[in-house]
Design an enzyme around this catalytic site. Sequence first.
Site, PDB file in Angstrom:
ATOM      1  CG  ASP A  94      -1.207   4.513   9.489  1.00 36.28           C
ATOM      2  OD1 ASP A  94       0.050   5.103   9.134  1.00 36.28           O
ATOM      3  OD2 ASP A  94      -1.846   3.912   8.598  1.00 36.28           O
ATOM      4  CB  SER A 150      -1.014  -0.149   1.233  1.00 32.32           C
ATOM      5  OG  SER A 150      -0.410   0.351   2.260  1.00 32.32           O
ATOM      6  CG  HIS A 187      -0.656   3.804   5.039  1.00 35.34           C
ATOM      7  ND1 HIS A 187      -1.065   3.099   6.015  1.00 35.34           N
ATOM      8  CD2 HIS A 187      -0.793   3.041   3.941  1.00 35.34           C
ATOM      9  CE1 HIS A 187      -1.529   1.722   5.585  1.00 35.34           C
ATOM     10  NE2 HIS A 187      -1.140   1.803   4.288  1.00 35.34           N
TER      11      HIS A 187
END
Lengths: 215, 215, 215, 215, 215, 215, 215, 215
Positions: D191, D15, D194
């Site tokens: 977090d 991601s 990211h």
Amino acid sequence: MIFQHMDRIVFAGDSVTDMGSQCPVGEGLADRLGRGYVRVVDSLLAAAYPEVYVRVTNSGISGDTSRDLLARFERDVISLEPDWISICIGVNDVWRQFDSPALSDQHVLPQEYGENMTKMIAASRRVAKGVFVLSPYYIEPNPEDPMRRLMDEYGAICRELAAENGCVFVDFQKMFADYCAYRHSTFIAWDRVHPNQVGATLMAREFLRHCDFTF
Amino acid sequence: MIFQHMDRIVFAGDSVTDMGSQCPVGEGLADRLGRGYVRVVDSLLAAAYPEVYVRVTNSGISGDTSRDLLARFERDVISLEPDWISICIGVNDVWRQFDSPALSDQHVLPQEYGENMTKMIAASRRVAKGVFVLSPYYIEPNPEDPMRRLMDEYGAICRELAAENGCVFVDFQKMFADYCAYRHSTFIAWDRVHPNQVGATLMAREFLRHCDFTF
Amino acid sequence: MIFQHMDRIVFAGDSVTDMGSQCPVGEGLADRLGRGYVRVVDSLLAAAYPEVYVRVTNSGISGDTSRDLLARFERDVISLEPDWISICIGVNDVWRQFDSPALSDQHVLPQEYGENMTKMIAASRRVAKGVFVLSPYYIEPNPEDPMRRLMDEYGAICRELAAENGCVFVDFQKMFADYCAYRHSTFIAWDRVHPNQVGATLMAREFLRHCDFTF
Amino acid sequence: MIFQHMDRIVFAGDSVTDMGSQCPVGEGLADRLGRGYVRVVDSLLAAAYPEVYVRVTNSGISGDTSRDLLARFERDVISLEPDWISICIGVNDVWRQFDSPALSDQHVLPQEYGENMTKMIAASRRVAKGVFVLSPYYIEPNPEDPMRRLMDEYGAICRELAAENGCVFVDFQKMFADYCAYRHSTFIAWDRVHPNQVGATLMAREFLRHCDFTF
Amino acid sequence: MIFQHMDRIVFAGDSVTDMGSQCPVGEGLADRLGRGYVRVVDSLLAAAYPEVYVRVTNSGISGDTSRDLLARFERDVISLEPDWISICIGVNDVWRQFDSPALSDQHVLPQEYGENMTKMIAASRRVAKGVFVLSPYYIEPNPEDPMRRLMDEYGAICRELAAENGCVFVDFQKMFADYCAYRHSTFIAWDRVHPNQVGATLMAREFLRHCDFTF
Amino acid sequence: MIFQHMDRIVFAGDSVTDMGSQCPVGEGLADRLGRGYVRVVDSLLAAAYPEVYVRVTNSGISGDTSRDLLARFERDVISLEPDWISICIGVNDVWRQFDSPALSDQHVLPQEYGENMTKMIAASRRVAKGVFVLSPYYIEPNPEDPMRRLMDEYGAICRELAAENGCVFVDFQKMFADYCAYRHSTFIAWDRVHPNQVGATLMAREFLRHCDFTF
Amino acid sequence: MIFQHMDRIVFAGDSVTDMGSQCPVGEGLADRLGRGYVRVVDSLLAAAYPEVYVRVTNSGISGDTSRDLLARFERDVISLEPDWISICIGVNDVWRQFDSPALSDQHVLPQEYGENMTKMIAASRRVAKGVFVLSPYYIEPNPEDPMRRLMDEYGAICRELAAENGCVFVDFQKMFADYCAYRHSTFIAWDRVHPNQVGATLMAREFLRHCDFTF
Amino acid sequence: MIFQHMDRIVFAGDSVTDMGSQCPVGEGLADRLGRGYVRVVDSLLAAAYPEVYVRVTNSGISGDTSRDLLARFERDVISLEPDWISICIGVNDVWRQFDSPALSDQHVLPQEYGENMTKMIAASRRVAKGVFVLSPYYIEPNPEDPMRRLMDEYGAICRELAAENGCVFVDFQKMFADYCAYRHSTFIAWDRVHPNQVGATLMAREFLRHCDFTF
């Protein structure tokens, strides 16, 4: 049939009357009358009496108690100069006492309910040639259920006030109780309050039985 | 507590178990466990026993009858190699008989229900060290209500099969009935089937009482 | 349990309290209480004490600092005439100093924080029979982390003010620190602030431990 | 700058690489490159070297572990015939061990990680003239944090394999650690994984420092 | 670098500055700075100078002409007490004369443009220690194109006013013209006005070249 | 007018032809013909010749190059058994060379373009009584612009092939160039390719001028 | 009433029958029966005959011609083993000839219509104890209107085939024509085809008049 | 052509004029002119007369009767200082008498209609050099249809007032009637009022025939 050409009927009430209608007041094309018993009444009248134009107005608003309806009664009902007025209120007065027992300021107790109804009926009689009082109801066949029992108390207030004031009393509670002898309440309304189309049709039929209606 | 480090529990069931979980099988982050009793069980276990990692899997699918669950039981439950299996099915077997009385091919009658349960319990016992049978329920306090009465019949089948097969029986019906002595069913579930968070918490607590759980 | 029948508790706070609740004030049916610790407290109270009706109100608003909460404290907390008041504020006072270091007018420094808390506690004590002060927290196990260290400073202000004013102090920071001995902070909250359902359950349990609650 | 006219670079990853890019493979107009460091690299190259056309391809997919990336490496990387290959994988291999500790089949342990990386590097070297190994990272300044510690272990595997195989090693972990001496990790990524645009810019700059890039 | 710790820069402009930023004024987390050159400037400053906190504010609003910007300049720029002010306006003053030739009341002609710019520059110099004037542009390499020619006229006004008032002049038109020697304008902006990320990066780089910035 | 009662015309092309039409093939009610020149042609024919029913079919698909159109030509054009075929392709063959210069496998060079066109024209002539070749265009008045210059090269291929094969050649490029003597290209199409309703009307008018049409 | 306990009626047709029902076949809860005459029939039957459970199934699909319905008749009607079958098709057979005159392959001419109806009626009679043929209609009072005139031709085919095969013929065209003596067609259906709730009620009433129904 | 460079035309009307335009007044780029005849007029003028810039403004609002339009005529038409004014109103004055016969307060009868038109025409003539009166219409070929008959009455009022006041009269009713000799009304407008693109093109062509327009 009791309604005459160009008569106007205003249906005042809560979510059972509202059913997605235009708020605060809905009438005319599209879904402005909502999807409940008011629309079924309108459709049946228009289908069966094409030569009589009856103006049907939906003044139901979801969540209203009799206290809320009284507060807007002049604006949303009386000022429309209706020939007929129908009042169907009280479900939320009772319901909040059971699903939100700690929120006491949302509870409308029987005495206040009677006072609210008395004021609305009096105001209605001053302007309309006929007034319908439609009983609040709980599609619960067990008369010992506490919410049903309390709803019956409110219904009795309606019946009494209707009789005292020369109003037509439509007993939805009894009608649903009779129906539940044949089919379970979940067939009409999963939450025992908001009827599906079968329930709306039952209510419209019961209403029209007091109107000298022929299918 | 009866669960051990790295044990896996699979909860099989219908919409009451599912409650928006990932389908056919949900577990792990975000809302994949749904918003019902399964998530409350998971949260309480994780909060109270941080040193014990229990893997909780939600195999509930909305609308399932015991017939539907049996058809997918191998894929969605057994093949996951669970240490514990919980089965909570039957509400829709009964409900469709009341809200859709004419759709007979959707009705699962008691005999078939018993057979379906028997097969699922047998399959479960072959792979798991413990099996929970959770009673279907109807949050209707009146035991004479026809749907409640029929639900009790299905619940009795569960109880009997649990006893015969050495399963833990969790009696949701009795738990809700006891609760309704204090608060009305509409406080827990408007349709008397799908519980809100209070209802989900009640169910999780009842389940955990059979697990030697300390808050 | 310390709450009595028909007592009202108002939970004031920021996004941790809010968690999607109706704003500015939420209570009653559906998701109006949000999805955080307030709802878990409400569910556990209702499940465990059916005979005691406690009115739980969520006055949390996302993004609030103590400055914001003070500005609306009279309207959203005091005027509701609560029997109990819970205050959980300060995360954003600290957080903005780290994630938006150049936006100094959004930073609420310790001195102002102490003054804001003092005013809110004083106002609360005038109307409520009990006041809870819930520590702001950062689910960061390393006490040397600068944001954790500053958060501890704000927490210490809470603890001191609670002691001086006879309030119940709930130490979320310590509770989370203890928990992190077993599981990593990402298990509870990816951003170390907004807890998932496990975190909300931990917070509700910690709160209820100060309320003489039995599961 | 090391890239030549019409060279193609494929960025493989999870991601952090993906960031909303077209999947499985994105390149060209609009947001097909995603919003992460890959796009910043592409923009900086195009802005600074208008006379050199470099084809940048994003082969990142959210949630991928090294196991997932290996499974699609032939299709999404090798078959594109890249001149350069960049591999940035491992965050999810580690993360799942901490946020989903009971879901052991989602955990990719160090040994398997090393094997997966070895295979991907070998395949890359067969087709590309240059291979970049970008360290997985956790923007956690405390080296004693268990997830950071484990991430460092995976990073060390990367460094070692890069050295053994003549790959360029880009140490994102060290770069972020240095940055956190000045600003808190929440400034870059709530977090800690990211990155926002500042973080993406930091990563792109670090990558380009290994490419003889001039701004 | 010319900016100092805790300096504030306000970027005033139209859609090229706005690019989806919070309106009327955006700053801080998430996408409040928009997706254009302002965000790239902010990211590059934060990445390259972690020890210097610069507050970047986006006061761009889509569709604004110099007339619109002047009307809100006090509220959206001056009252924010910036240390530095950047003005990039004029594209719509010109564009409407070409894409809506009959809507004359939307056309801001050169004389009015000069007056508007003069007023904004004067107001800026009273409060800020430095003022940037960014030329409006049309990414059209042909200097004989009528819209390009008119845009050049507005750009000349900017250059002259910047020189007269001691402002920094950033010549986007020239920068884009130089770039188009290598790549076609459609590579940067399909409509020759709104740049994609490459274009935004080019603009940010050009701006920072006037700020003594090191990558 | 050259079309006869019940004739069918199929318009093949890219996004300029498609403009939101039903894909792969659209015709009939609602917006199935898209919002571009094909619909304007259809509306003008139907308005001016009510006694002649002409079936208009839109076989345009956004993003298609001549390579893509050739691959689906049998299915989406020939198999519909049209009486007339119109082909308008090539914009993307050229455009990708400028906005995505590094993605060489998306570039269709002049030689391949000529071969693709030759095959489609040949196939069309076998089934239709008339074939229209509509020039690709770039609404760029400067003939020295590199993309315009290349587009002219593709247009010349069209013109030549049309002449060799007895097709009607419609020169959109020249028509737009003439128009730009009066109004700027941004009046017709912000990106110089996708026309607004004025542009679509210009194209339809130009097409109909080759059809002996009277308004 | 002619229907008996647990009889099943399948209504086959086009959009007039469908009206948003579940496709290809809808029955049971929620809006699966659509919002047209089928639902009104279902509601009236359930309201008036609570002791008789009739299973109503909607097999209408929007846009179907008789050709389309014939192609799916075995799957969507016959295989359901209905006791009664109602067929209402033909509006689109006619309509396409007028609103899409050039799309000849969508036109179902009278001869084919007769053949399609003959096959469906024959198949129906083999499995059902009663078959209803409901005339297609156009709520156009002027019998000289070309579409009305053609619709009458299709209606005459229905009437004849119904008589020959012992089916019940329900003449919607005549019913609507009679109604239009009192109210304009726009009162029932703006497009003269899709009835609103008044129109649906008229159709349901007309259908039920052939079923010995008492309101 | 009668319009001169920089002339402004304002089109006042109801939904037929509005067709999704920006309200209350729309002009310029994108879909602000709506999708009806006003946009087709604008496109045809701009296509055919590139050297004449005509400013076209859409002042249509859906649902308006002549009563509604009169109430906003000063604000939405006169104050725009148009050179030309076009008025197309009356459809809803008539329609409501047929689709909502009981809602008498929404009916605008012929006498009031004439008075409303008289006032608007007088106001228009004071400011504009030319006034167009566009007839209301009903695309119903049968002149004996009651709604068509009444619409003709309103159309006659228009014609008479136009003649008396030196306005240009555009007879849409006659134009549509002529067209229906060749194609059915459903080809242009399913509800016989809101035209599709063919209908909009017909209306624009008819309007332009009174403007000395050459295609």
